[in-house]
Motif scaffolding. Structure first.
Motif, PDB file in Angstrom:
ATOM      1  N   MET A   1       0.853  -1.193   0.000  1.00 51.84           N
ATOM      2  CA  MET A   1       0.000   0.000   0.000  1.00 51.84           C
ATOM      3  C   MET A   1       0.882   1.234   0.000  1.00 51.84           C
ATOM      4  SD  MET A   1      -2.993   1.119   2.700  1.00 51.84           S
ATOM      5  CE  MET A   1      -1.853   1.283   4.059  1.00 51.84           C
ATOM      6  N   HIS A   2       0.526   2.190  -0.836  1.00 51.84           N
ATOM      7  CA  HIS A   2       1.320   3.417  -0.930  1.00 51.84           C
ATOM      8  C   HIS A   2       1.013   4.327   0.247  1.00 51.84           C
ATOM      9  CE1 HIS A   2       3.353   6.899  -2.526  1.00 51.84           C
ATOM     10  NE2 HIS A   2       2.224   7.600  -2.426  1.00 51.84           N
ATOM     11  N   THR A   3       2.051   4.787   0.916  1.00 50.75           N
ATOM     12  CA  THR A   3       1.888   5.721   2.027  1.00 50.75           C
ATOM     13  C   THR A   3       2.261   7.109   1.557  1.00 50.75           C
ATOM     14  OG1 THR A   3       2.468   4.011   3.622  1.00 50.75           O
ATOM     15  CG2 THR A   3       2.624   6.304   4.364  1.00 50.75           C
ATOM     16  N   PRO A   4       1.324   8.076   1.612  1.00 51.51           N
ATOM     17  CA  PRO A   4       1.639   9.421   1.140  1.00 51.51           C
ATOM     18  C   PRO A   4       2.747  10.046   1.968  1.00 51.51           C
ATOM     19  CG  PRO A   4      -0.443   9.400   2.349  1.00 51.51           C
ATOM     20  CD  PRO A   4      -0.025   7.969   2.170  1.00 51.51           C
ATOM     21  N   ALA A   5       3.572  10.839   1.305  1.00 53.10           N
ATOM     22  CA  ALA A   5       4.651  11.533   2.005  1.00 53.10           C
ATOM     23  C   ALA A   5       4.066  12.542   2.987  1.00 53.10           C
ATOM     24  CB  ALA A   5       5.551  12.246   0.993  1.00 53.10           C
ATOM     25  N   HIS A   6       4.803  12.798   4.046  1.00 53.62           N
ATOM     26  CA  HIS A   6       4.366  13.788   5.027  1.00 53.62           C
ATOM     27  C   HIS A   6       4.248  15.147   4.359  1.00 53.62           C
ATOM     28  CE1 HIS A   6       3.934  15.983   8.753  1.00 53.62           C
ATOM     29  NE2 HIS A   6       4.961  16.737   8.432  1.00 53.62           N
ATOM     30  N   ARG A   7       3.098  15.778   4.550  1.00 54.21           N
ATOM     31  CA  ARG A   7       2.870  17.079   3.925  1.00 54.21           C
ATOM     32  C   ARG A   7       3.423  18.180   4.826  1.00 54.21           C
ATOM     33  NH1 ARG A   7      -1.361  20.307   4.805  1.00 54.21           N
ATOM     34  NH2 ARG A   7      -2.683  18.616   5.558  1.00 54.21           N
ATOM     35  N   GLN A   8       4.347  18.938   4.304  1.00 54.75           N
ATOM     36  CA  GLN A   8       4.899  20.044   5.062  1.00 54.75           C
ATOM     37  C   GLN A   8       3.911  21.210   5.050  1.00 54.75           C
ATOM     38  OE1 GLN A   8       7.770  20.121   6.783  1.00 54.75           O
ATOM     39  NE2 GLN A   8       8.050  17.963   6.252  1.00 54.75           N
ATOM     40  N   PRO A   9       3.732  21.888   6.190  1.00 45.95           N
ATOM     41  CA  PRO A   9       2.830  23.039   6.208  1.00 45.95           C
ATOM     42  C   PRO A   9       3.367  24.165   5.346  1.00 45.95           C
ATOM     43  CG  PRO A   9       4.069  22.901   8.265  1.00 45.95           C
ATOM     44  CD  PRO A   9       4.354  21.632   7.501  1.00 45.95           C
ATOM     45  N   ALA A  10       2.444  24.934   4.783  1.00 45.96           N
ATOM     46  CA  ALA A  10       2.845  26.100   4.001  1.00 45.96           C
ATOM     47  C   ALA A  10       3.522  27.113   4.930  1.00 45.96           C
ATOM     48  CB  ALA A  10       1.630  26.718   3.328  1.00 45.96           C
ATOM     49  N   ALA A  11       4.373  27.945   4.375  1.00 44.65           N
ATOM     50  CA  ALA A  11       5.112  28.917   5.172  1.00 44.65           C
ATOM     51  C   ALA A  11       4.612  30.326   4.883  1.00 44.65           C
ATOM     52  CB  ALA A  11       6.602  28.821   4.868  1.00 44.65           C
ATOM     53  N   VAL A  12       4.526  31.148   5.929  1.00 44.90           N
ATOM     54  CA  VAL A  12       4.175  32.556   5.798  1.00 44.90           C
ATOM     55  C   VAL A  12       5.465  33.376   5.875  1.00 44.90           C
ATOM     56  CG1 VAL A  12       2.962  34.483   6.864  1.00 44.90           C
ATOM     57  CG2 VAL A  12       1.891  32.229   6.796  1.00 44.90           C
ATOM     58  N   PRO A  13       5.764  34.206   4.877  1.00 45.42           N
ATOM     59  CA  PRO A  13       6.961  35.059   4.950  1.00 45.42           C
ATOM     60  C   PRO A  13       6.800  36.091   6.064  1.00 45.42           C
ATOM     61  CG  PRO A  13       6.069  34.941   2.710  1.00 45.42           C
ATOM     62  CD  PRO A  13       5.034  34.375   3.619  1.00 45.42           C
ATOM     63  N   VAL A  14       7.826  36.236   6.893  1.00 50.59           N
ATOM     64  CA  VAL A  14       7.754  37.132   8.050  1.00 50.59           C
ATOM     65  C   VAL A  14       8.985  38.021   8.087  1.00 50.59           C
ATOM     66  CG1 VAL A  14       7.663  37.267  10.570  1.00 50.59           C
ATOM     67  CG2 VAL A  14       6.363  35.498   9.375  1.00 50.59           C
ATOM     68  N   GLY A  15       8.773  39.285   8.434  1.00 51.17           N
ATOM     69  CA  GLY A  15       9.872  40.229   8.581  1.00 51.17           C
ATOM     70  C   GLY A  15       9.674  41.110   9.792  1.00 51.17           C
ATOM     71  N   ILE A  16      10.639  41.982  10.038  1.00 47.56           N
ATOM     72  CA  ILE A  16      10.547  42.940  11.145  1.00 47.56           C
ATOM     73  C   ILE A  16      10.842  44.335  10.626  1.00 47.56           C
ATOM     74  CG2 ILE A  16      11.231  41.229  12.881  1.00 47.56           C
ATOM     75  CD1 ILE A  16      14.007  42.629  12.946  1.00 47.56           C
ATOM     76  N   GLY A  17      10.320  45.326  11.363  1.00 53.72           N
ATOM     77  CA  GLY A  17      10.706  46.698  11.091  1.00 53.72           C
ATOM     78  C   GLY A  17      12.122  46.928  11.599  1.00 53.72           C
ATOM     79  N   TRP A  18      12.991  47.378  10.697  1.00 52.35           N
ATOM     80  CA  TRP A  18      14.411  47.580  11.042  1.00 52.35           C
ATOM     81  C   TRP A  18      14.600  49.018  11.487  1.00 52.35           C
ATOM     82  CZ3 TRP A  18      19.113  47.888   7.266  1.00 52.35           C
ATOM     83  CH2 TRP A  18      20.291  47.601   7.967  1.00 52.35           C
ATOM     84  N   ARG A  19      14.792  49.213  12.791  1.00 58.61           N
ATOM     85  CA  ARG A  19      14.927  50.548  13.356  1.00 58.61           C
ATOM     86  C   ARG A  19      16.362  50.791  13.827  1.00 58.61           C
ATOM     87  NH1 ARG A  19      11.007  50.209  10.646  1.00 58.61           N
ATOM     88  NH2 ARG A  19       8.850  50.343  11.391  1.00 58.61           N
ATOM     89  N   HIS A  20      16.690  52.054  14.036  1.00 57.35           N
ATOM     90  CA  HIS A  20      18.068  52.457  14.322  1.00 57.35           C
ATOM     91  C   HIS A  20      18.730  51.666  15.450  1.00 57.35           C
ATOM     92  CE1 HIS A  20      21.360  55.016  15.848  1.00 57.35           C
ATOM     93  NE2 HIS A  20      21.511  55.355  14.588  1.00 57.35           N
ATOM     94  N   PRO A  21      18.047  51.379  16.574  1.00 57.00           N
ATOM     95  CA  PRO A  21      18.720  50.632  17.644  1.00 57.00           C
ATOM     96  C   PRO A  21      19.198  49.246  17.229  1.00 57.00           C
ATOM     97  CG  PRO A  21      16.734  51.683  18.477  1.00 57.00           C
ATOM     98  CD  PRO A  21      16.696  51.822  16.986  1.00 57.00           C
ATOM     99  N   HIS A  22      18.672  48.721  16.115  1.00 55.47           N
ATOM    100  CA  HIS A  22      19.018  47.360  15.705  1.00 55.47           C
ATOM    101  C   HIS A  22      19.830  47.309  14.414  1.00 55.47           C
ATOM    102  CE1 HIS A  22      15.101  46.306  18.008  1.00 55.47           C
ATOM    103  NE2 HIS A  22      16.135  46.299  18.822  1.00 55.47           N
ATOM    104  N   TYR A  23      20.301  48.440  13.943  1.00 56.22           N
ATOM    105  CA  TYR A  23      21.089  48.430  12.702  1.00 56.22           C
ATOM    106  C   TYR A  23      22.273  47.477  12.827  1.00 56.22           C
ATOM    107  CZ  TYR A  23      18.735  52.578  10.734  1.00 56.22           C
ATOM    108  OH  TYR A  23      17.823  53.452  10.190  1.00 56.22           O
ATOM    109  N   ALA A  24      23.072  47.665  13.869  1.00 56.87           N
ATOM    110  CA  ALA A  24      24.298  46.866  14.016  1.00 56.87           C
ATOM    111  C   ALA A  24      23.972  45.416  14.374  1.00 56.87           C
ATOM    112  CB  ALA A  24      25.199  47.485  15.080  1.00 56.87           C
TER     113      ALA A  24
END
Length: 301
Positions: A1-24
């Motif tokens: 019997m064929h066993t379906p491959a594990h389905r990976q969840p879809a990914a949501v692209p995520v970012g952050i606001g880059w502010r001066h205290p975090h430049y470096a």
């Protein structure tokens, strides 16, 4: 019997606001982010240290430019100097997105002068205001040679003249100009909470979900998440704390409706260590991906 491959969840692209205290810190740590977002006006100078830092960031991450000064709802039109500086920055950085707000900040001051307020003021949701904003958005898009995204506002006053609700206004704007929408989930919640404090509604969460359900999913290009301050008699969108549980719940609802839309963590006051923003970004990724994976999927025959 064929066993379906594990389905990976879809990914949501995520970012952050880059502010001066975090430049470096961002450059040193190079955390796994899908994009970073900066306030456009902070980089309008033709040279200097700020632009050099942004160029370095652009070498490592996709950059989204988020503006606060276009005044897209102003009946006095677009400030051509401001637009020229934005166009130069867009050409320099080649951002993944360019956005601003469905608001106005410019108005006539008499004798042909124009006054610029240091705030994002709400426009009346009228057909007349829609004509004005469509013209301004089209002017910006023609100059930049690309569509922009327009964000819904946290507003602390209402116009009696409104003849449509905010989702209908934004849907019409996108349809008529080809722009996309930036849906700020926290702003929606802040507005419905304030409506409840005024006695205009008893169901702020349900109203917020209805707002999301009224937006055309095809128009949504980005979502914002942030914290707010509950002052007792008013809720202020201050971007100064973690995302609250109610906004996380609304975000999951939004992802189920809009799909894997790039999502930003905003934090602009009382800015914490970078690790806190990255923790919020990871939570957005987990909640968004979980919401996507919970969606019913068609099973091949």
């Amino acid at each position: 019997m064929h066993t379906p491959a594990h389905r990976q969840p879809a990914a949501v692209p995520v970012g952050i606001g880059w502010r001066h205290p975090h430049y470096a810190d961002l450059m040193e740590q190079s955390p796994a982010l899908d994009f970073i977002e900066v306030h456009s006006e902070n980089f309008f100078a033709s040279g200097g240290a700020a632009l050099a830092v942004l160029r370095e960031g652009r070498e490592r991450y996709r950059v989204s430019l988020h503006g606060v000064g276009l005044s897209l709802g102003s009946a006095t039109g677009i400030d051509e100097d401001h637009l020229a500086q934005l166009a130069r920055l867009v050409e320099t950085i080649d951002p993944v997105r360019v956005s601003d707000h469905a608001s106005f900040a410019r108005g006539p001051a008499g004798n042909g002068a124009v006054l610029h307020a240091a705030d994002l003021l709400p426009v009346p949701n009228t057909h007349e205001a829609l004509v004005v904003m469509c013209a301004n958005v089209q002017r910006v898009q023609e100059r930049l040679q690309r569509p922009i995204a327009v964000e819904n506002l946290s507003a602390y006053l209402r116009w009696r003249e409104a003849d449509m609700d905010e989702p209908a206004f934004l849907n019409a704007l996108a349809q008529q100009t080809g722009c996309s929408l930036l849906v700020d989930v926290n702003n929606i919640y802040v507005n419905t909470r304030n409506a409840a404090l005024r006695g205009d509604t008893s169901h702020p969460m349900a109203d917020a979900r209805d707002w999301l359900d009224a937006i055309d999913p095809a128009s949504v290009a980005e979502m914002h998440l942030a914290g707010h301050a509950d002052m007792g008699d008013i809720v202020i969108d201050d971007h100064g704390s973690r995302v609250c549980p109610e906004v996380w719940s609304l975000y999951a609802h939004a992802v189920r409706r809009f799909g894997a839309v790039p999502t930003l963590i905003e934090w602009d006051t009382d800015v914490p260590p970078l690790s806190v923003l990255l923790d919020e970004a990871q939570r957005a990724r987990e909640i968004g991906t979980g919401a996507l994976d919970s969606q019913p999927r068609a099973v091949p025959a």
